[in-house]
Each structure stands twice: as structure tokens, then as C-alpha cells.
Design a protein around this motif. Structure first.
Motif, PDB file in Angstrom:
ATOM      1  N   SER A   1       0.802  -1.227   0.000  1.00 49.22           N
ATOM      2  CA  SER A   1       0.000   0.000   0.000  1.00 49.22           C
ATOM      3  C   SER A   1       0.832   1.273   0.000  1.00 49.22           C
ATOM      4  N   ASP A   2       2.154   1.156   0.062  1.00 53.65           N
ATOM      5  CA  ASP A   2       3.016   2.326   0.185  1.00 53.65           C
ATOM      6  C   ASP A   2       3.143   3.042  -1.161  1.00 53.65           C
ATOM      7  N   VAL A   3       2.661   4.291  -1.208  1.00 54.81           N
ATOM      8  CA  VAL A   3       2.745   5.089  -2.436  1.00 54.81           C
ATOM      9  C   VAL A   3       3.710   6.265  -2.278  1.00 54.81           C
ATOM     10  N   SER A   4       4.495   6.263  -1.206  1.00 51.18           N
ATOM     11  CA  SER A   4       5.352   7.412  -0.896  1.00 51.18           C
ATOM     12  C   SER A   4       6.378   7.708  -1.978  1.00 51.18           C
ATOM     13  N   ALA A   5       6.742   6.692  -2.787  1.00 55.10           N
ATOM     14  CA  ALA A   5       7.709   6.926  -3.861  1.00 55.10           C
ATOM     15  C   ALA A   5       7.150   7.873  -4.918  1.00 55.10           C
ATOM     16  N   LEU A   6       5.834   8.046  -4.946  1.00 62.37           N
ATOM     17  CA  LEU A   6       5.211   8.886  -5.962  1.00 62.37           C
ATOM     18  C   LEU A   6       4.836  10.274  -5.433  1.00 62.37           C
ATOM     19  N   GLN A   7       4.966  10.500  -4.125  1.00 57.04           N
ATOM     20  CA  GLN A   7       4.585  11.808  -3.595  1.00 57.04           C
ATOM     21  C   GLN A   7       5.527  12.884  -4.140  1.00 57.04           C
ATOM     22  N   GLY A   8       4.940  14.039  -4.413  1.00 55.34           N
ATOM     23  CA  GLY A   8       5.695  15.123  -5.021  1.00 55.34           C
ATOM     24  C   GLY A   8       5.683  15.088  -6.535  1.00 55.34           C
ATOM     25  N   LYS A   9       5.297  13.962  -7.122  1.00 54.72           N
ATOM     26  CA  LYS A   9       5.194  13.856  -8.569  1.00 54.72           C
ATOM     27  C   LYS A   9       3.784  14.230  -9.018  1.00 54.72           C
ATOM     28  N   GLU A  10       3.651  14.574 -10.296  1.00 46.82           N
ATOM     29  CA  GLU A  10       2.342  14.875 -10.848  1.00 46.82           C
ATOM     30  C   GLU A  10       1.709  13.569 -11.334  1.00 46.82           C
ATOM     31  N   VAL A  11       0.574  13.233 -10.757  1.00 47.99           N
ATOM     32  CA  VAL A  11      -0.060  11.948 -11.015  1.00 47.99           C
ATOM     33  C   VAL A  11      -1.548  12.144 -11.296  1.00 47.99           C
ATOM     34  N   ARG A  12      -2.161  11.087 -11.807  1.00 47.44           N
ATOM     35  CA  ARG A  12      -3.614  10.977 -11.930  1.00 47.44           C
ATOM     36  C   ARG A  12      -4.042   9.669 -11.275  1.00 47.44           C
ATOM     37  N   LEU A  13      -5.288   9.614 -10.853  1.00 43.27           N
ATOM     38  CA  LEU A  13      -5.887   8.355 -10.420  1.00 43.27           C
ATOM     39  C   LEU A  13      -6.968   7.960 -11.410  1.00 43.27           C
ATOM     40  N   LEU A  14      -6.945   6.695 -11.798  1.00 43.45           N
ATOM     41  CA  LEU A  14      -8.009   6.128 -12.615  1.00 43.45           C
ATOM     42  C   LEU A  14      -8.745   5.101 -11.768  1.00 43.45           C
ATOM     43  N   TYR A  15     -10.021   5.380 -11.497  1.00 42.70           N
ATOM     44  CA  TYR A  15     -10.848   4.472 -10.699  1.00 42.70           C
ATOM     45  C   TYR A  15     -11.733   3.643 -11.620  1.00 42.70           C
ATOM     46  N   GLU A  16     -11.812   2.357 -11.340  1.00 46.01           N
ATOM     47  CA  GLU A  16     -12.791   1.475 -11.969  1.00 46.01           C
ATOM     48  C   GLU A  16     -13.799   1.081 -10.892  1.00 46.01           C
ATOM     49  N   ILE A  17     -15.066   1.437 -11.090  1.00 42.18           N
ATOM     50  CA  ILE A  17     -16.110   1.221 -10.083  1.00 42.18           C
ATOM     51  C   ILE A  17     -17.179   0.310 -10.659  1.00 42.18           C
ATOM     52  N   LYS A  18     -17.556  -0.707  -9.893  1.00 43.77           N
ATOM     53  CA  LYS A  18     -18.642  -1.614 -10.276  1.00 43.77           C
ATOM     54  C   LYS A  18     -19.627  -1.726  -9.115  1.00 43.77           C
ATOM     55  N   ASP A  19     -20.871  -1.344  -9.387  1.00 51.66           N
ATOM     56  CA  ASP A  19     -21.943  -1.377  -8.389  1.00 51.66           C
ATOM     57  C   ASP A  19     -21.466  -0.785  -7.066  1.00 51.66           C
ATOM     58  N   GLY A  20     -21.006   0.441  -7.144  1.00 49.82           N
ATOM     59  CA  GLY A  20     -20.460   1.075  -5.946  1.00 49.82           C
ATOM     60  C   GLY A  20     -20.525   2.587  -6.004  1.00 49.82           C
ATOM     61  N   ASP A  21     -20.191   3.189  -4.867  1.00 57.56           N
ATOM     62  CA  ASP A  21     -20.139   4.642  -4.723  1.00 57.56           C
ATOM     63  C   ASP A  21     -18.815   5.023  -4.092  1.00 57.56           C
ATOM     64  N   LEU A  22     -18.143   6.004  -4.683  1.00 60.68           N
ATOM     65  CA  LEU A  22     -16.927   6.576  -4.115  1.00 60.68           C
ATOM     66  C   LEU A  22     -17.265   7.972  -3.618  1.00 60.68           C
ATOM     67  N   TYR A  23     -17.106   8.210  -2.298  1.00 56.36           N
ATOM     68  CA  TYR A  23     -17.492   9.475  -1.690  1.00 56.36           C
ATOM     69  C   TYR A  23     -16.323  10.450  -1.560  1.00 56.36           C
ATOM     70  N   SER A  24     -15.146   9.930  -1.254  1.00 54.75           N
ATOM     71  CA  SER A  24     -13.987  10.802  -1.077  1.00 54.75           C
ATOM     72  C   SER A  24     -12.721   9.967  -1.062  1.00 54.75           C
ATOM     73  N   PHE A  25     -11.586  10.646  -1.190  1.00 57.19           N
ATOM     74  CA  PHE A  25     -10.290   9.989  -1.022  1.00 57.19           C
ATOM     75  C   PHE A  25      -9.288  11.005  -0.485  1.00 57.19           C
ATOM     76  N   TYR A  26      -8.235  10.504   0.139  1.00 58.59           N
ATOM     77  CA  TYR A  26      -7.144  11.367   0.588  1.00 58.59           C
ATOM     78  C   TYR A  26      -5.905  10.505   0.802  1.00 58.59           C
ATOM     79  N   PHE A  27      -4.754  11.172   0.868  1.00 60.36           N
ATOM     80  CA  PHE A  27      -3.484  10.496   1.143  1.00 60.36           C
ATOM     81  C   PHE A  27      -3.079  10.811   2.581  1.00 60.36           C
ATOM     82  N   ARG A  28      -2.632   9.799   3.303  1.00 65.26           N
ATOM     83  CA  ARG A  28      -2.288   9.995   4.717  1.00 65.26           C
ATOM     84  C   ARG A  28      -0.930   9.371   5.030  1.00 65.26           C
ATOM     85  N   GLY A  29      -0.415   9.763   6.188  1.00 68.55           N
ATOM     86  CA  GLY A  29       0.825   9.172   6.679  1.00 68.55           C
ATOM     87  C   GLY A  29       2.071   9.681   6.008  1.00 68.55           C
TER      88      GLY A  29
END
Length: 516
Positions: free
Chosen positions: A487-515
């Protein structure tokens, strides 16, 4: 013909412009949003680049709960509303108008402002404060009424909106502040500032001089103000009458809560023209970079067969004797959201409808949402906390009015939803700080969410492709996303990125990066 040498640089520029224009990738990089560890909601399109396949926005409505408060004291009455509600340490505070209108809409006593408190947001107590006399007794919870303050006589307040000042430099004697509309005090249509050291004992500030006058607004509504910690200034929202005398909202900022600048009429991303009776705007406490409001939409639908079929026709007809709109106006609350405090995404579908027809519903003043959020325990054992909202009910129909509680999940105002056939959400480019990506989401037992982390050109970073992400399923306000390598994404922090979500029969309310 004489040659114009001054045109030569222009022709050179045109011939070479292919090498001068920024590449699409460079343009995207210049637009990358610095979200760092801020929680991202979907109440507007701030973070959303595209929605494809079956993905779309879904507005969620609060769930109806119990009546938690009734204004049945002699100094309160059937038109008691404009509630200010907030958490303060271990208690919840509530301030509200005490006012009574008779069966024909007539006023039976002067307006007063009252105080109540609670330990859980459900059970409220009206303390006996002994500050102001009503009908020969001070045994009441009144905090503001007609009174002489030195040379200033306070005679009438159409509304009072209270907040606790979180400015780090606030003076102890002004820890609590309030906007008070002196609509019946000369000069007419003005806002005065009151302050208090304890939220109970109030005095006028600024030498009793209004801080906003009739030239800046109308104010006969719930006018809100707060310390904006994200921008290090005070911000306020107040009523004014705009084009075609339409009820509208104006905003301004201040460094001292006395002198107000940057006054602007708030704008909407839609083109509808409809009256906003209140505003209810405040930074969302879990994502203070976002302003969220619950303005009341006011509609006078006139007399018709449907109007006469609504509850309490006798009372509706009685109120119309004083003013026809008192019987035919209907109110409900909307959801609006902004990242700059001026331009708002307005969800045109009702956030809080009048609901199933019943006594006390579908009338003028119904479903005004109190200002603002309370986070309270869920009534479902083991479930996470939820947000409680409070809305007015049973106005003008008897000797008292009531306040009903509604609940909604944390961040649960709007989701990105997709059916079982699937949908995709692509975010705008951004820069984050943190070690883990956390989601607030809900799926069916068969549904799922997967996430791919891309560069600005749309290529997945090694180890973070869609195929590297095991399906995430469940229903939680805080779940860490994992890929095959962890789950460690720290190697990408500070870089310009996008997230691509694939959702099936679901709801995404929010997201954030922590730690981070």
C-alpha cells in the motif's frame, strides 16, 4: 514597395510556432493541483477530469430521524428558527429565534434569541439563565432581547447567527461572535456585530455602529460568518435582492470582522434563476478547503388543486389572510459547494425535500437546515460516526415549532456512482503528500473498486496498474488501497499523477493520502 522589416519576427514566430507551443504533457503539468493530504470530495468537479462508461455523479439525501427540539415556551412559539448549531469542547451549543405567529400570521410577542445545549446532539436542555425578563419573569433561556447598551438601545433583531471564533489571535472577550440584523433599527437594513466571552453574555461591538448597511444588502435572513482557517481571514455571506428582486447571496472578507472588503455576489455554474432564501455556507470541517452550503429554495407556487391537497389547508388559508404567499410559499434545501467561496456548484435537485406529506410539512419555513454540521455517533452499533443536520418543521401551525434531526454519512453528500456493468473516473493531474491512499466508499457484495496511479501522459506507474490492484469491496469511511506490492505510495509523492478508478456497483465518496 518598401519592405517592412518589423514583420520579420512575426513571420519567424509563425513558421516556428510548432516548436514554441507547449506540449500537451507540459500543459497538463502546469495545471496540476496541489492537493497534498487534503480530502477530496465530489461535491463539484474540482478534482474530476472525466467520467466514462456508466460512471456519474449521485446526489445523496439525508435520512430522516427523530424530532429533537420543540419551541414550546411562552417566549418561543410557532416561528422559532434560524438555528446556529456547533460543537464547543464537550458540548453542542444551539442558538435560535424565539417568535410566535398566530393562525393568521400575526405576531404575538417581540422576537427574542435563545440558547440550548446538548451532550449528544439529540437531547437538548434549555438552561435557566436569568438574563432577560419575559412576562414578568427572568426564568428563561433568553440571551438577547430589547435592551439599553449605554447610549444604544437595541430594539429588534430579525436574526442572529452565532459562531465560535477560531482565529488564533482572537481576544478572550470576543471568543464568540454574532451577526445581528437590525432591520427595524435606524439606519434600516443593517448588520451589527455582537461579541461574548462565554457565548451567553453579549454586548454590541464597534461602538454599536453597523458593519454592513442597507447599501450592501438586505439581511432579513440567516447571515453567516466564520474564521476561514484555510485563507487566514473572516468570511461572511448575507442576503441581498438581486436582478428582478430575486433573493440572492453576497459575500465579503475581513481581517478584523469590522471592515468588510472584496464584496461579491456569489455565482453558480448553472444558469437557473431561482431565489435562495438562506445560505448556510461554512467550510466543511473534514476538508476545510471546500465551502459547503445548504441554502433554502423559496417557491411561491400559488393556489392550485395540488396546493389545496397539501397538509393543513385550514392553517394555510388562515395565513394567507395576512399575506397570500404565507399560505402558498414552499421551502426546501439545496446543496452548493465551492473552492474559492464565490463561484458555487449548485445541485438543482433538492438535497432535503419536504418529504412525505404530514402535518407540519410542506409549508413556508419548512426544511431550513440549521447552520451547521455536527458529527455524532451512529445509531447503529459498531458503525462509524455520521453527520447530523437539523431542519425546521411545524412552523405556523400551532403554539410551537420543532427541529428534526437528519443524518448522512461522513463526506456522503455526493458520490461517483457506477452500475455493475462498470464505470471509470479519471482525476485531474495533482501532487500529493502521503504514504497511503484511503477511500470512503460503498459497494454491493459483488461490486468493487480498483485504482490505477498514472503519470500525466496516462501511463500507469510500475506496480500501480489496474491489474496490480486487487478489487476493493465493502462499505467504510476509511479503507487503505493495496496493490500486489503493498500500500506504500510514498515513492510517488511530489510527482504529478492521476488516479483512474474502476467502479462496479459502488459509490466513491472521497479519497485522501495519509501518513506522509
Amino acid at each position: 514597395m518598401k519592405r517592412n522589416n518589423n514583420l520579420l519576427p512575426i513571420w519567424i514566430c509563425i513558421l516556428c510556432m510548432g516548436c514554441q507551443l507547449p506540449s500537451p504533457q507540459k500543459k497538463i503539468q502546469e495545471e496540476a493541483v496541489r492537493i497534498y493530504s487534503e480530502r477530496q470530495l465530489f461535491v463539484d468537479d474540482y478534482i474530476v477530469e472525466t467520467l466514462s462508461e456508466g460512471a456519474g455523479y449521485r446526489l445523496h439525501q439525508p435520512q430522516i430521524k427523530e424530532v429533537v427540539f420543540e419551541t414550546d415556551a411562552p417566549w418561543e412559539g410557532s416561528y422559532s428558527n434560524y438555528n446556529s448549531i456547533f460543537k464547543d469542547g464537550d458540548i453542542f451549543r444551539m442558538y435560535y429565534r424565539g417568535w410566535h405567529r398566530g393562525t393568521k400570521g400575526e405576531l404575538t410577542h417581540d422576537m427574542v434569541w435563545c440558547y440550548a445545549e446538548s451532550k449528544d446532539g439529540i437531547h437538548w436542555v434549555k438552561p435557566d439563565l436569568g438574563l432577560f425578563e419575559f412576562n414578568g419573569s427572568k426564568n428563561n433561556n433568553i440571551i438577547l432581547a430589547s435592551r439599553q447598551f449605554g447610549d444604544f438601545k437595541f430594539t429588534f433583531a430579525d436574526n442572529m447567527t452565532v459562531f465560535k471564533d477560531h482565529n488564533p489571535g482572537v481576544s478572550p472577550d470576543a471568543l464568540y461572535k454574532a451577526f445581528v440584523d437590525l432591520r427595524k433599527q435606524k439606519p434600516d437594513w443593517s448588520l451589527l456585530v455582537f461579541h461574548s466571552p462565554d457565548g451567553i453574555h453579549w454586548t454590541p461591538a464597534n461602538g454599536s455602529t453597523p458593519v454592513l448597511t442597507q447599501y450592501e444588502g438586505s439581511y432579513d435572513s440567516q447571515n453567516t460568518a466564520f474564521w476561514d482557517s484555510a485563507k487566514n481571514e473572516y468570511r461572511a455571506y448575507w442576503r441581498f435582492f438581486g436582478r428582478d428582486s430575486l433573493r440572492a447571496i453576497r459575500t465579503g472578507t475581513s481581517k478584523d470582522f469590522i471592515h468588510w472588503d472584496n464584496r461579491k455576489d456569489i455565482q453558480y455554474t448553472d444558469t437557473l434563476s431561482e431565489p435562495m432564501y438562506t445560505n448556510g455556507i461554512i467550510p466543511y470541517y473534514r476538508a476545510p478547503q471546500i465551502y459547503i452550503g445548504f441554502p433554502a429554495r423559496y417557491l411561491d407556487r400559488k393556489w392550485s388543486a395540488s396546493m389545496k391537497a397539501l397538509p393543513e389547508l385550514k392553517e394555510r388559508e388562515g395565513r394567507s389572510i395576512t399575506n397570500p404567499r404565507y399560505g402558498t410559499a414552499i421551502t426546501e434545501s439545496l446543496l452548493i459547494a465551492s473552492h474559492d467561496g464565490v463561484t458555487f456548484k449548485r445541485w438543482n435537485e433538492a438535497f432535503l425535500r419536504p418529504g412525505i406529506e404530514r402535518n407540519g410539512a410542506w409549508n413556508y419555513g419548512h426544511q431550513y437546515i440549521g447552520w451547521s454540521f455536527l458529527e455524532t455517533p451512529s445509531g447503529l452499533e459498531g458503525a462509524p460516526n455520521e453527520i447530523s443536520l437539523y431542519a425546521s418543521e411545524s412552523l405556523w401551525t400551532g403554539e410551537s415549532s420543532t427541529l428534526r434531526r437528519y443524518t448522512i454519512r461522513l463526506d456522503g453528500f455526493v458520490s461517483i456512482n457506477a452500475p455493475m456493468s462498470g464505470g471509470r473516473l479519471l482525476t485531474k493531474p495533482f501532487v500529493f503528500k502521503g504514504k497511503k491512499l484511503s477511500l470512503n466508499f460503498s459497494t454491493s457484495a459483488l461490486g468493487s473498486i480498483r485504482v490505477e496511479i498514472q503519470d500525466t501522459a496516462g501511463k500507469a506507474f510500475p506496480g500501480f496498474s489496474m491489474d496490480d490492484c486487487p478489487p476493493v469491496f465493502g462499505d467504510t469511511v476509511d479503507r487503505t488501497v493495496t496493490w500486489n506490492n503493498g500500500s506504500d505510495v510514498s515513492a510517488l509523492q511530489g510527482k504529478e499523477v492521476r488516479l483512474l478508478y474502476e467502479i462496479k456497483d459502488g459509490d466513491l465518496y472521497s479519497f485522501y493520502f495519509r501518513g506522509g
